[in-house]
Scaffold this motif. Structure first.
Motif, short mmCIF file in Angstrom:
data_model
loop_
_atom_site.label_atom_id
_atom_site.label_comp_id
_atom_site.label_asym_id
_atom_site.label_seq_id
_atom_site.Cartn_x
_atom_site.Cartn_y
_atom_site.Cartn_z
N ASP A 225 0.82 -1.14 0.02
CA ASP A 225 0.00 0.01 -0.10
C ASP A 225 0.99 1.27 0.01
O ASP A 225 1.82 1.53 0.51
CB ASP A 225 -0.77 -0.11 1.23
N GLU A 226 0.46 2.16 -0.76
CA GLU A 226 1.38 3.51 -0.73
C GLU A 226 0.09 4.68 -1.06
O GLU A 226 -0.55 4.46 -1.85
CB GLU A 226 2.21 3.57 -1.97
N SER A 227 0.20 5.70 0.01
CA SER A 227 -0.67 6.75 -0.03
C SER A 227 -0.56 7.97 -0.16
O SER A 227 0.02 8.55 1.02
CB SER A 227 -1.87 6.43 1.16
N HIS A 228 -0.27 8.70 -1.10
CA HIS A 228 -0.15 10.12 -1.45
C HIS A 228 1.05 10.74 -0.62
O HIS A 228 0.98 11.57 0.03
CB HIS A 228 -1.28 10.79 -0.90
N GLY A 229 2.17 9.86 -0.34
CA GLY A 229 3.41 10.41 0.28
C GLY A 229 3.07 10.37 1.84
O GLY A 229 4.10 10.99 2.40
N ARG A 230 2.15 9.68 2.21
CA ARG A 230 1.85 9.52 3.78
C ARG A 230 2.09 8.37 4.36
O ARG A 230 2.07 8.23 5.59
CB ARG A 230 0.49 10.51 4.25
N TYR A 231 1.83 7.53 3.60
CA TYR A 231 1.93 6.06 4.09
C TYR A 231 2.60 5.02 3.20
O TYR A 231 2.19 5.15 1.84
CB TYR A 231 0.44 5.41 4.50
N TRP A 232 3.36 4.30 3.70
CA TRP A 232 3.81 3.25 2.76
C TRP A 232 3.97 1.83 3.65
O TRP A 232 3.99 1.81 4.71
CB TRP A 232 5.39 3.35 2.55
N VAL A 243 5.61 2.80 7.03
CA VAL A 243 6.01 3.97 7.31
C VAL A 243 4.72 4.87 7.23
O VAL A 243 4.24 4.91 6.10
CB VAL A 243 7.08 4.34 6.39
N SER A 244 4.55 5.82 8.23
CA SER A 244 3.32 6.70 8.38
C SER A 244 4.13 8.09 8.91
O SER A 244 4.93 8.44 9.38
CB SER A 244 2.58 6.09 9.20
#
Length: 469
Positions: A225-232, A243-244
């Motif tokens: 999962d990868e969300s708009h540069g805020r969560y991996w 990584v959050s």
């Protein structure tokens, strides 16, 4: 464990030993929560002190979370939080990577000591995290059966991996447990920042390096999962790392973790794997040892499969996340597809079920033969009357077998031959699958088309009434 099958009694005894019940936070379906099929317990106040690990000395607080399922399986999680750990910035990476040493048996030199409180007594467990899991599991098994827990016995049962497996074998042999080997997922780590600029460019380059030891086939880390540069979110076969970037007011852990829904997805995955692996090992043992297998055992496997593989137990949002998780597993080269294990177990069960059905068919044939013999014996008197009338034979009915032995034997053999031919014809017929006749069911289809015909405007299906709707 058989003792977990009654969750209400289990919870009472766990609370008595020091656990507390915590909410599921709408992760599971509302019916699951209402009926109490799945419950969550927590044990706070654990502490870890280690020396000689690759990352250096460590002192940290920890907690235990247990997800209990009414089918008899439970998932255990030990969580350590780094809030109270103060390390120089240059040693943080080494310390995080060094924690993976706790996954494996510790060689001579490194020491890890866990302290916890159970049943109003302090317990000390030395060794890696698996020794702690075995200690907690055997302790839970004792108070599940309402037996006092003895720290000396718990140490003896969980001191080494071999000792733990021996104790698990004894519990299965005594009938207290159903399966020997647990199934462990591995580790999950959460790294949180409050400033996105400090995370560094492209965490996929440096974050997987913190996931610890791995075999060559597990070195590849897949981005779940990868969300708009805020969560991996990165995952290997038995390791996970997130990584959050969070706000200060979001730094509130629930159930010991920050990304509780994703962690609970991992727990649910571990639960499914635990059920499947347990059944897979049993089917392999039965096949390899040519052991006899009761139909009730196969029925138990089918019941477990029907519950563990039914994803209705998840709430809507979590089921959607799990679907994305399954797609990622299918696409990743280094992750075993979670549906492959399920398919293999189903094939094993179907093979045993097929053999049981074949044995039932053989028993049915034998029963049919015996029934035919009895039926033929019952039909012989009627045949005697017909033979005497047609052939004009004299003598009393009771003396017929002795007065006319050849006619009696021919009559009996003829009836048995007729039944044998009928049975042989039926057996030949069931050896083949035949397609249905083209005209079969046409009348039913015609009636179906009539019922589905749209009524004319202003008219109902009943021609005698106007459509008021």
């Amino acid at each position: 464990m058989y003792g977990w099958a009654h969750t209400d009694e289990s919870l009472v005894r766990m609370v008595r030993a020091g656990y507390t019940e915590v909410p599921l936070d709408d992760f599971f379906d509302v019916e699951v929560e209402r009926r109490g099929h799945i419950r969550r317990m927590a044990l706070e106040g654990l502490s870890l002190r280690s020396e000689g690990l690759p990352g250096g000395e460590c002192e940290a607080e920890a907690s235990v979370h247990v997800t209990v399922w009414s089918i008899g399986f439970a998932v255990w999680r030990v969580t350590m939080c780094g809030d109270d750990v103060r390390l120089p910035s240059h040693a943080a990476r080494e310390w995080i990577a060094g924690l993976h040493a706790l996954e494996h048996e510790l060689p001579d030199g490194p020491v890890a000591e866990w302290r916890l409180r159970l049943d109003d007594r302090e317990h000390v467990v030395r060794g890696n995290v698996r020794r702690l899991f075995d200690y907690l599991g055997f302790a839970a098994h004792e108070f599940m059966l309402d037996r006092p827990i003895d720290p000396d016995l718990l140490h003896r049962w969980s001191y080494t991996g071999a000792a733990a497996r021996q104790r698990a074998s004894e519990l299965v042999d005594s009938g207290e447990n159903a399966y020997i080997h647990p199934a462990t997922f591995g580790t999950h780590m959460e790294l949180l920042w409050t400033d996105a600029r400090r995370v560094g460019p492209d965490p996929s380059r440096w974050a997987p390096g913190l996931m610890g030891f791995a075999e060559d086939s597990e070195l590849e880390s897949y981005t779940m999962d990868e969300s708009h540069g805020r969560y991996w979110w990165f995952m290997r076969e038995f390791q996970s790392l997130s990584v959050s970037v969070v706000q200060d007011d979001e730094m509130r852990p629930r159930n010991g973790v920050y990304e509780q829904f994703r962690v609970q997805l991992i727990e649910y995955l571990a639960l499914r794997r635990g059920v499947l692996r347990s059944i897979q090992r049993e089917t392999l043992r039965v096949a390899a040892e040519r052991a006899p297998l009761a139909r009730s055992r196969v029925s138990e496997w089918l019941w477990l499969m029907s519950v563990a593989m039914d994803e209705y137990v998840l709430a809507g949002w979590q089921a959607a996340r799990f679907e994305r998780m399954k797609v990622c597993f299918q696409q990743a080269a280094s992750l075993r597809d979670m549906t492959t294990l399920e398919s293999q177990v189903r094939l094993n069960i179907e093979a045993f079920q097929g053999r049981l059905d074949a044995e039932s068919d053989r028993a049915g044939v034998a029963a049919a033969v015996l029934f035919g013999i009895v039926a033929a014996t019952a039909l012989v008197p009627g045949g005697q009357v017909a033979a005497r009338s047609v052939l004009g034979l004299d003598g009393t009915f009771e003396d017929f077998p002795f007065s006319h032995p050849l006619a009696y034997l021919a009559l009996t053999a003829g009836l048995l031959a007729v039944m044998a031919l009928v049975g042989w014809g039926l057996l030949r017929r069931v050896r083949w699958l035949r397609p249905p006749r083209p005209d079969r069911g046409q009348g039913r289809l015609r009636r179906t088309r009539t019922l589905l015909t749209r009524a004319p405007a202003g008219r109902s299906l009943n021609s005698g009434r106007r459509d008021r709707g």
